[in-house]
Scaffold this motif. Structure first.
Motif, PDB file in Angstrom:
ATOM      1  N   ASP A 556       0.854  -1.191   0.000  1.00 22.79           N
ATOM      2  CA  ASP A 556       0.000   0.000   0.000  1.00 22.79           C
ATOM      3  C   ASP A 556       0.889   1.240   0.000  1.00 22.79           C
ATOM      4  N   ALA A 557       0.265   2.401  -0.126  1.00 13.20           N
ATOM      5  CA  ALA A 557       0.994   3.658  -0.346  1.00 13.20           C
ATOM      6  C   ALA A 557       2.007   3.943   0.755  1.00 13.20           C
ATOM      7  N   ARG A 558       1.725   3.518   1.987  1.00 12.06           N
ATOM      8  CA  ARG A 558       2.638   3.806   3.105  1.00 12.06           C
ATOM      9  C   ARG A 558       3.986   3.104   2.933  1.00 12.06           C
ATOM     10  N   CYS A 559       3.997   2.005   2.187  1.00 13.09           N
ATOM     11  CA  CYS A 559       5.219   1.203   2.069  1.00 13.09           C
ATOM     12  C   CYS A 559       5.906   1.343   0.709  1.00 13.09           C
ATOM     13  N   PHE A 560       5.323   2.129  -0.214  1.00  8.00           N
ATOM     14  CA  PHE A 560       5.873   2.190  -1.567  1.00  8.00           C
ATOM     15  C   PHE A 560       7.303   2.726  -1.611  1.00  8.00           C
ATOM     16  N   VAL A 561       7.598   3.732  -0.765  1.00 11.12           N
ATOM     17  CA  VAL A 561       8.949   4.312  -0.784  1.00 11.12           C
ATOM     18  C   VAL A 561       9.980   3.250  -0.400  1.00 11.12           C
ATOM     19  N   GLU A 562       9.708   2.510   0.677  1.00 11.80           N
ATOM     20  CA  GLU A 562      10.622   1.457   1.127  1.00 11.80           C
ATOM     21  C   GLU A 562      10.706   0.337   0.095  1.00 11.80           C
ATOM     22  N   LEU A 563       9.567  -0.018  -0.497  1.00 13.04           N
ATOM     23  CA  LEU A 563       9.536  -1.059  -1.507  1.00 13.04           C
ATOM     24  C   LEU A 563      10.377  -0.662  -2.727  1.00 13.04           C
ATOM     25  N   ASP A 564      10.207   0.593  -3.182  1.00 10.15           N
ATOM     26  CA  ASP A 564      10.979   1.072  -4.342  1.00 10.15           C
ATOM     27  C   ASP A 564      12.473   1.104  -4.042  1.00 10.15           C
ATOM     28  N   ARG A 565      12.820   1.483  -2.806  1.00  8.29           N
ATOM     29  CA  ARG A 565      14.235   1.542  -2.438  1.00  8.29           C
ATOM     30  C   ARG A 565      14.852   0.147  -2.518  1.00  8.29           C
ATOM     31  N   ARG A 566      14.142  -0.850  -2.017  1.00  6.69           N
ATOM     32  CA  ARG A 566      14.687  -2.205  -2.008  1.00  6.69           C
ATOM     33  C   ARG A 566      14.718  -2.804  -3.413  1.00  6.69           C
ATOM     34  N   VAL A 567      13.710  -2.482  -4.224  1.00  6.24           N
ATOM     35  CA  VAL A 567      13.701  -2.955  -5.608  1.00  6.24           C
ATOM     36  C   VAL A 567      14.895  -2.384  -6.368  1.00  6.24           C
ATOM     37  N   GLU A 568      15.146  -1.079  -6.198  1.00  4.97           N
ATOM     38  CA  GLU A 568      16.249  -0.428  -6.899  1.00  4.97           C
ATOM     39  C   GLU A 568      17.588  -0.999  -6.449  1.00  4.97           C
ATOM     40  N   GLN A 569      17.698  -1.286  -5.160  1.00  6.59           N
ATOM     41  CA  GLN A 569      18.937  -1.857  -4.612  1.00  6.59           C
ATOM     42  C   GLN A 569      19.223  -3.232  -5.246  1.00  6.59           C
ATOM     43  N   ARG A 643      -9.331  -7.035   1.326  1.00  6.93           N
ATOM     44  CA  ARG A 643      -8.257  -7.688   2.078  1.00  6.93           C
ATOM     45  C   ARG A 643      -6.914  -7.061   1.707  1.00  6.93           C
ATOM     46  N   PRO A 644      -6.073  -6.683   2.692  1.00 10.53           N
ATOM     47  CA  PRO A 644      -4.728  -6.155   2.376  1.00 10.53           C
ATOM     48  C   PRO A 644      -3.897  -7.197   1.629  1.00 10.53           C
ATOM     49  N   ILE A 645      -2.992  -6.699   0.763  1.00  9.55           N
ATOM     50  CA  ILE A 645      -2.084  -7.575   0.018  1.00  9.55           C
ATOM     51  C   ILE A 645      -0.704  -7.490   0.659  1.00  9.55           C
ATOM     52  N   MET A 646      -0.121  -8.657   0.973  1.00  9.20           N
ATOM     53  CA  MET A 646       1.171  -8.720   1.635  1.00  9.20           C
ATOM     54  C   MET A 646       2.269  -9.089   0.632  1.00  9.20           C
ATOM     55  N   VAL A 647       3.459  -8.493   0.832  1.00  4.07           N
ATOM     56  CA  VAL A 647       4.631  -8.814   0.014  1.00  4.07           C
ATOM     57  C   VAL A 647       5.517  -9.758   0.827  1.00  4.07           C
ATOM     58  N   ASP A 648       5.626 -11.021   0.376  1.00  2.00           N
ATOM     59  CA  ASP A 648       6.455 -12.002   1.090  1.00  2.00           C
ATOM     60  C   ASP A 648       7.914 -11.962   0.643  1.00  2.00           C
ATOM     61  N   ASP A 649       8.134 -11.685  -0.653  1.00  2.37           N
ATOM     62  CA  ASP A 649       9.497 -11.673  -1.187  1.00  2.37           C
ATOM     63  C   ASP A 649       9.585 -10.663  -2.325  1.00  2.37           C
ATOM     64  N   ILE A 650      10.790 -10.097  -2.498  1.00  2.40           N
ATOM     65  CA  ILE A 650      11.090  -9.244  -3.648  1.00  2.40           C
ATOM     66  C   ILE A 650      12.151  -9.967  -4.466  1.00  2.40           C
ATOM     67  N   ARG A 651      11.900 -10.092  -5.767  1.00  3.90           N
ATOM     68  CA  ARG A 651      12.819 -10.830  -6.637  1.00  3.90           C
ATOM     69  C   ARG A 651      13.101  -9.989  -7.878  1.00  3.90           C
ATOM     70  N   VAL A 652      14.347  -9.918  -8.256  1.00  5.72           N
ATOM     71  CA  VAL A 652      14.718  -9.226  -9.497  1.00  5.72           C
ATOM     72  C   VAL A 652      15.501 -10.203 -10.365  1.00  5.72           C
ATOM     73  N   ARG A 653      15.067 -10.310 -11.618  1.00  3.28           N
ATOM     74  CA  ARG A 653      15.713 -11.215 -12.574  1.00  3.28           C
ATOM     75  C   ARG A 653      16.359 -10.354 -13.655  1.00  3.28           C
ATOM     76  N   GLY A 654      17.686 -10.367 -13.690  1.00  4.32           N
ATOM     77  CA  GLY A 654      18.419  -9.620 -14.701  1.00  4.32           C
ATOM     78  C   GLY A 654      18.859 -10.537 -15.824  1.00  4.32           C
ATOM     79  N   CYS A 655      18.672 -10.106 -17.073  1.00  8.32           N
ATOM     80  CA  CYS A 655      19.052 -10.919 -18.234  1.00  8.32           C
ATOM     81  C   CYS A 655      20.102 -10.183 -19.053  1.00  8.32           C
ATOM     82  N   GLY A 656      21.181 -10.863 -19.378  1.00  6.62           N
ATOM     83  CA  GLY A 656      22.150 -10.357 -20.340  1.00  6.62           C
ATOM     84  C   GLY A 656      21.889 -11.045 -21.656  1.00  6.62           C
TER      85      GLY A 656
END
Length: 1306
Positions: A556-569, A643-656
């Protein structure tokens, strides 16, 4: 990534039998090569030899075998390998020690506590991968708001990577760990796996242990927090053990491989395929991500080649090999699973969803009790099929050869003891003539014996020919392969017929047309490199870098900043790694995935927002809410908007991006294809003239009408009648599949059709189950899969049932037949019935059965029935969950339905059913249902499941006619009857020879002293028996009364176990059996008797009594150990494993569920994350299994420390009586329920109670052990269960297999 122009590039798939090589030459040409993976007389390593041969042949220079290969001409090498898979199957990995949190040394032995094969009394579970266990004295627990535990000392508080706060209850004792590690090292173990609870979020203790192990000289140290930081200790533990066990093997193989090249391949780009379909550098290739290294290349191969050429229609990959067939799906994105089981080890790692089924060219052919059976046993590479000239059995390959679909003259002469002879048609036909004779003897002898639906079974006018038998086995094999394809597509809401079948692998081309036609598909695509597509896929694949970390944020909106920071990292980490491998930024793409679920559910989806750009209401990575809800709706048929939606894991898949582009085109020709020869092939209409073509001689664009055979170097393709093949511009073969001119099928018995109809009816029940799971809303049905769906004949007799939940077996038949007797002529089209009353075939009240009668035009009575039974979490009564430990009347257990019309004239009766569900509130201390919304939603889902079944059976009737479908319903029931009669005759014969008597009897007791008595009288000539329970104790004051349906379910379960082979589980199983149960007894109580304990406890004692009478095996724990606790806001229920009974030739398994239950247990980390409890210990209970020649399995110890006030309920048995030993074996230990009060008092709670607990109280459960078998004097020490090679029997895998295992784990 550096260009490799002017050099040789190699993509190599090293399989178990063959190694496939794809080479791109400096001038742009491509060539392929296939050689044996093991040929020690000629070369050390197959991939090296393949590279050497290509270089030598293409350059004209000598590359001697005994010298390292010059690498100056090599650009890159890409490999897929089965090294890790084979080491896992053969259990030939590195000697490994496991370090685990104290109290959990047996956690991975117990695992989920479910047994893998429901009806195998010898519970054969693959051995754990570690050799020794070190318990690490440390403990970290999650902080919990509102925790009321009395604090004796301040705890250190830390913050995990998920943002969760944790308390360090016990600091790490490194001195003790060092002492233990030194001891392990001294015993020659140099690989360790570390699993500490909650290390997925806080890993300091694991890192400290890892650093210590490395400093002591361990060569492989795998930490669960690094290998796969995901919540759930058991699969994470299996994964880290696999990593420690397999990675040294991979290193050893790589060392040997690189030693065959000058400079050890230092200047060559070497990449290995991982299970997720991406390539990784050789030095990063590790055990836990290597399991699907071989098959993954094939998925990439067909995904890249066929999806684009088929106008982006979704594609089913069909890779049929020697022992098994791999099935997968691609629709523009690779379909991954994040937890899958291979060789008994559940791995938490991204893996392509490749479903492996037991039907390959080497699958063996059997005729059992009138049924054609294919697999799962395989002939393997040695001796191989009968036609290999090494004394092998009949297989699918032999059936194709017998029908003329394989041509020995086009095969190399590599068969026979000297490996210099052609395929042997003579050996195949000799075996088939013997089998055909056996089948015809059976058919003639059984023609007049078996009756069904009041008419005699006849198999037509003539005996079967060899060709009809071989054709029958091919059709049965095809149907076996169709079932997982249907399941794979329909599970996620896709229409199977709207797919293209991409066929590859050596054996698939002979079956592709038939399978596509059976599934309604119109197109088969076969790539020019189909015989080596896994190798070609490696050349097309991209280099992948994946990073993942756990999360506990709400979306939700309260967590987007933290979520974006971790995604970018995480994205930056991926890009940096790929840049370091010489990729330019324009070659790199990253894709973000969030593992999302609705709060309070376990149904998490790994979601990409690729097609959902970010907006003002989303995080910057994309609109994941829309992506999640749309996919959830597609897969499950509904969403939960509030019902609130929970984020259990963040995954990033990089392709070369590094895959080659194949630019090779075939010139369009104007010639017509010319056959090289003509042959005769057998089809449904008999032998037909069949043209034989060589693939490389086919002109592009010309059409070939079936029947025809297209021969390639590595495969044979059968173009069936009414199909048309043409060669595409790219040199591939595309087949347009025409409809089958349908052969009319009569009502007389056709044994081949019997097997096919058996698959069809099971498939209908399975598809009903998929609809129910997708459209239901409750955790019990959607996630625990506590339901069964079934098809019934017009008399209410069970035809097929899926899944096989033991306590549901046969019970629904009683319910349907009760409705027929009660309502009879009152049933109308559009009516749907609801029932759960024990007198109407119910098991216990929470199991609600929805029954749909199905009508055909101009017929007044139903032509068949469909039913679905689902466990509802609450239907009222005196306690939440509707499973009270102290109920004494039926009304206290919830709402009661006998013959309730849930739907009338097509209208759902919401008001009336709501009133009935709330009705228990009128009784003292009772409540109506506490979850009406879920009840109504699940009932609608059950109606929808029945509707789907009605549609599917309707389609079957439209195809074959009502008389034929009903006839085969009867034949399938007769087939089960035949198998049971054979088993009873065999038992009677042995019994008569040993004792002269055909009567057996036994007795066992409930904990309150109530006897359950059984006398069985067997008629050897008829193969029938009377099961007489006269003398059984009376109905009890309490809830251990078991309705008649429960006894019948237990009886069918026991009969299936004793038959010892797959048979249809339907009413035919009970046809040879007469069951006598005294009215008013505990096994047939009065209408108002409480029954909730009968379903979960007495059912186990009925099984014990039956097995004791037949002396099959010693008693298993005989209890489900039902434990529940809760408050006004939260409730939790579990059943707990114990010891399995020993038998003639096997020890009982320790820490496993047995007989009438197979429920999985909640993972320790999930339990502590969601409920106010700390799991202090979960381990085996030493020496609780009975001693004997073969020892009973041990029970378990489970200690729960409560953080808050709760009410604890226990409903257990075998607390005063002990599980019996047999043939001189000792009894297993009785169970024990202890309560340790926070003030130091210790109380025995007894077998059944409900008690309020205070914070700091601890419940200690000691479950019963299994009985021993055989006198202990026959053996000097406790024997080990025999070690089975896992590759002796076929092992399935994939999401379809996981789903079935989860269903049977209920």
């Amino acid at each position: 990534m550096a260009e490799t122009e002017g050099k040789f590039d190699f993509a190599i798939d090293r399989g178990g039998t063959f190694t496939d090589v794809f080479a791109r030459l400096p001038d742009g040409r491509e060539r392929v090569l296939k050689l044996l993976s093991r040929d020690p007389q000629n070369y050390k390593d197959a991939p090296t030899e393949g590279i050497r041969r290509v270089l030598e042949e293409e350059t004209g220079r000598a590359f001697p075998r005994d010298q390292p290969v010059d690498t100056s001409l090599i650009g890159w090498i890409r490999m897929g390998t089965t090294v890790a898979t084979n080491a896992l199957l053969e259990r030939e990995g590195e000697r490994t020690a496991l370090l685990v949190t104290k109290g959990f040394k047996d956690l991975l032995h117990i695992g989920t506590q479910a047994r893998p094969k429901l009806f195998d009394l010898e519970v054969a579970v693959p051995e754990v991968l570690y050799e020794e266990v070190i318990e690490v004295d440390e403990r970290v627990v999650l902080r919990r708001d509102g925790c009321q535990l009395p604090r004796k000392d301040p705890k250190r508080v830390v913050t995990g990577s998920t943002g969760d706060s944790l308390e360090v209850w016990k600091e790490l004792d490194l001195k003790h760990v060092e002492k233990e590690l030194r001891g392990v090292l001294s015993r020659g173990i140099t690989s360790v796996a570390v699993l500490l609870l909650h290390s997925y979020t806080w890993s300091d203790h694991e890192k400290a242990v890892g650093a210590l192990a490395r400093s002591l000289g361990f060569t492989q140290v795998s930490l669960s927090s690094e290998v796969m930081p995901m919540v759930r200790a058991v699969p994470r533990g299996y994964t880290v053990c696999a990593d420690a066990y397999l990675t040294p093997n991979i290193r050893q193989y790589l060392k040997g491989f690189t030693s065959g090249f000058k400079g050890g391949l230092k200047d060559v780009d070497v990449l290995f395929m991982q299970s997720d379909g991406g390539l990784t550098p050789m030095e990063k290739f590790c055990g836990s991500r290597a399991i699907l290294s071989g098959p993954a290349g094939g998925v990439v191969g067909y995904a890249v080649t066929s999806f684009s050429q088929m106008e982006e229609k979704p594609v089913i990959g069909f890779d049929m090999g020697g022992t098994s067939t791999d099935v997968s799906r691609y629709a523009g994105q690779y379909e991954h699973v994040f937890e899958a089981t291979t060789a008994g080890v559940t791995l938490q790692a991204p893996q392509l969803d490749i479903n492996t089924v037991a039907a390959g060219g080497g699958s063996r052919l059997f005729f059992r009790s009138g049924m054609f059976v294919v697999g799962p046993e395989s002939a393997g590479a040695h001796p191989g099929p009968a036609c290999y000239r090494k004394g092998g059995p009949l297989t699918v390959t032999d059936a194709n050869l017998a029908l003329g679909r394989l041509l020995p003259s086009f095969f190399p002469k590599i068969f026979g003891p000297g490996e210099d002879e052609p395929l042997s048609t003579e050996d195949t036909m000799k075996h088939f003539r013997l089998l055909t004779q056996e089948i015809n003897v059976f058919l003639s002898s059984n023609q007049s014996q078996v009756t069904t639906n009041n008419h005699t079974v006849s198999n037509g006018d003539s005996a079967m020919s060899v060709e009809e038998v071989a054709m029958g086995f091919i059709r049965v094999a095809n149907e076996a392969m169709c079932r997982p394809i249907r399941a794979l597509t329909q599970a996620k809401g896709h229409d199977t017929s709207q797919h293209v079948l991409a066929c590859f692998g050596g054996a698939g081309g002979q079956h592709a047309c038939a399978i596509a036609r059976a599934l309604g598909m119109k197109t088969v695509f076969i790539h020019k490199y189909s015989g080596v597509l896994s190798a070609y896929g490696l050349a097309l694949a991209d280099v992948v870098e994946e990073v993942q970390e756990p999360c506990s944020l709400q979306y939700d909106a309260r967590c987007f900043v933290e979520l974006d920071r971790r995604v970018e990292q995480l994205s930056r980490r991926c890009r940096d790694t790929l840049c370091a491998r010489d990729f330019n930024s324009d070659q790199i793409t990253t894709e973000v995935f969030l593992h999302l679920r609705y709060e309070g559910t376990d149904c998490a989806l790994m979601v990409t927002a690729a097609d959902y750009p970010s907006n003002a209401q989303s995080c910057q990575a994309g609109d994941f809410r829309s992506a999640f809800t749309k996919r959830y709706l597609k897969e499950f048929g509904f969403t939960i908007p509030d019902r609130p939606i929970m984020v259990d894991d963040i995954r990033v898949r990089g392709c070369g991006k590094s895959g080659i582009k194949s630019v090779y085109k075939t010139k369009m020709g104007f010639k017509h294809a010319k056959p090289v020869t003509m042959t005769k092939c057998y089809f449904e209409d008999g032998y037909l003239d069949t043209s034989v073509y060589l693939w490389e001689e086919l002109p592009c664009g010309d059409s070939i009408q079936g029947p025809a055979i297209i021969i390639d170097k590595n495969s044979t393709i059968l173009v069936e009648p009414c199909c048309e093949a043409h060669r595409t511009e790219g040199g591939d073969v595309c087949i347009a599949v025409g409809s089958d001119p349908h052969c009319a099928l009569g009502t007389e018995l056709n044994t081949v059709q019997l097997s096919i109809f058996s698959h069809r009816f099971m498939s209908i029940a399975e598809q009903m189950g998929r609809v129910l799971q997708r459209t239901s809303i409750s955790t019990n049905i959607k996630e625990r899969l506590d339901f069964s769906c079934a098809v019934f004949g017009p008399d209410g007799g069970l035809v097929s049932n899926a899944p096989h939940i033991p306590v549901h077996l046969g019970a629904m038949q009683e319910t349907v037949q009760y409705q027929i007797r009660t309502l009879g002529n009152e049933l109308r089209e559009g009516d749907v019935l609801l029932s759960n009353h024990p007198c109407a075939g119910g098991s216990h009240l929470p199991d609600l059965t929805v029954i749909t009668p199905v009508f055909r035009k101009e017929l007044s009575k139903p032509v068949f029935f469909l039913a679905s039974r689902g466990h509802h979490a609450d239907i009222g009564g005196i306690t939440p969950g509707s499973m009270p430990p102290h109920s004494t009347t039926l009304e206290q257990e919830g709402a009661v339905f006998t013959s309730f019309k849930l739907v009338t004239g097509g209208v759902f009766q919401e008001e009336a059913v709501t009133e009935a569900l709330m009705a228990p509130a009128q009784y003292p201390d009772c409540s109506g249902t506490r979850n009406l919304h879920d009840n109504l939603s699940d009932l609608r889902a059950q109606v929808a499941a029945n509707q789907r079944g009605s549609q599917l059976v309707g389609e079957l009737i439209d195809s074959y006619g009502l008389a034929v479908v009903q006839a085969y319903m009867g034949y399938i029931q007769s087939n089960a009857e035949l198998a049971v009669r054979d088993m009873l005759r065999d038992f009677a014969r042995c019994r008569r020879q040993q004792t002269g008597s055909l009567e057996v009897e036994s007795e066992d007791f409930m904990d309150d002293g109530t006897p359950i008595r059984l006398r069985v009288q067997i008629n050897e000539e008829e193969g029938s028996a009377v099961f007489d329970f006269s003398g059984t104790g009376t109905e009890v004051w309490g809830n251990c009364n078991a309705p008649r349906a429960i006894t019948l379910s237990a009886l069918i379960y026991c009969l299936r176990c004793m038959v010892g082979q797959d048979i249809p589980l339907n009413q035919g199983c009970l046809a040879p059996i007469k069951v006598i149960i005294p009215p008013g007894s505990i096994l047939q109580p009065s209408q108002n008797a409480a029954v909730v304990g009968g379903n979960v406890l007495t059912s186990q004692r009925v099984v014990d009594v039956i097995f004791k009478a037949f002396e099959v095996c010693a008693a298993s724990q005989g209890c489900m150990n039902n434990i529940s606790f809760g408050t006004e806001n939260v409730g939790y229920y579990e059943t707990v494993a114990g010891g399995a009974g020993a038998g003639p030739g096997w020890n009982g398994r320790s820490g496993v569920h047995s007989h009438m239950t197979n429920t999985r247990i909640t993972d320790p980390e999930i339990l502590e994350k969601r409920y106010p409890v700390i799991l202090e210990q979960f381990s085996l209970r030493p020496d609780s299994g009975g001693a004997g020649k073969h020892c009973g399995g041990d029970g378990v110890i489970r200690k729960l420390l409560f953080r808050n006030k709760v009410v604890l309920s226990v409903l257990t048995e075998r607390r005063s009586t002990r599980p019996y030993g047999l043939k001189g074996g000792e009894d297993g230990a009785a169970g024990l329920n202890l309560l340790h009060r926070a003030d130091g008092r210790q109380l025995n709670l007894g077998a059944k109670t409900s008690v309020p607990l205070q914070p700091g109280d601890m419940f200690c459960l000691y479950t019963p052990g299994g009985g021993g078998y055989g006198g202990e004097e026959e053996t000097s020490n406790r024997p080990k269960t025999k070690h089975r090679r896992l590759n002796e029997t076929f092992l399935e895998r994939g999401s379809v297999f996981e789903y079935r295992m989860a269903q049977e784990g209920v």
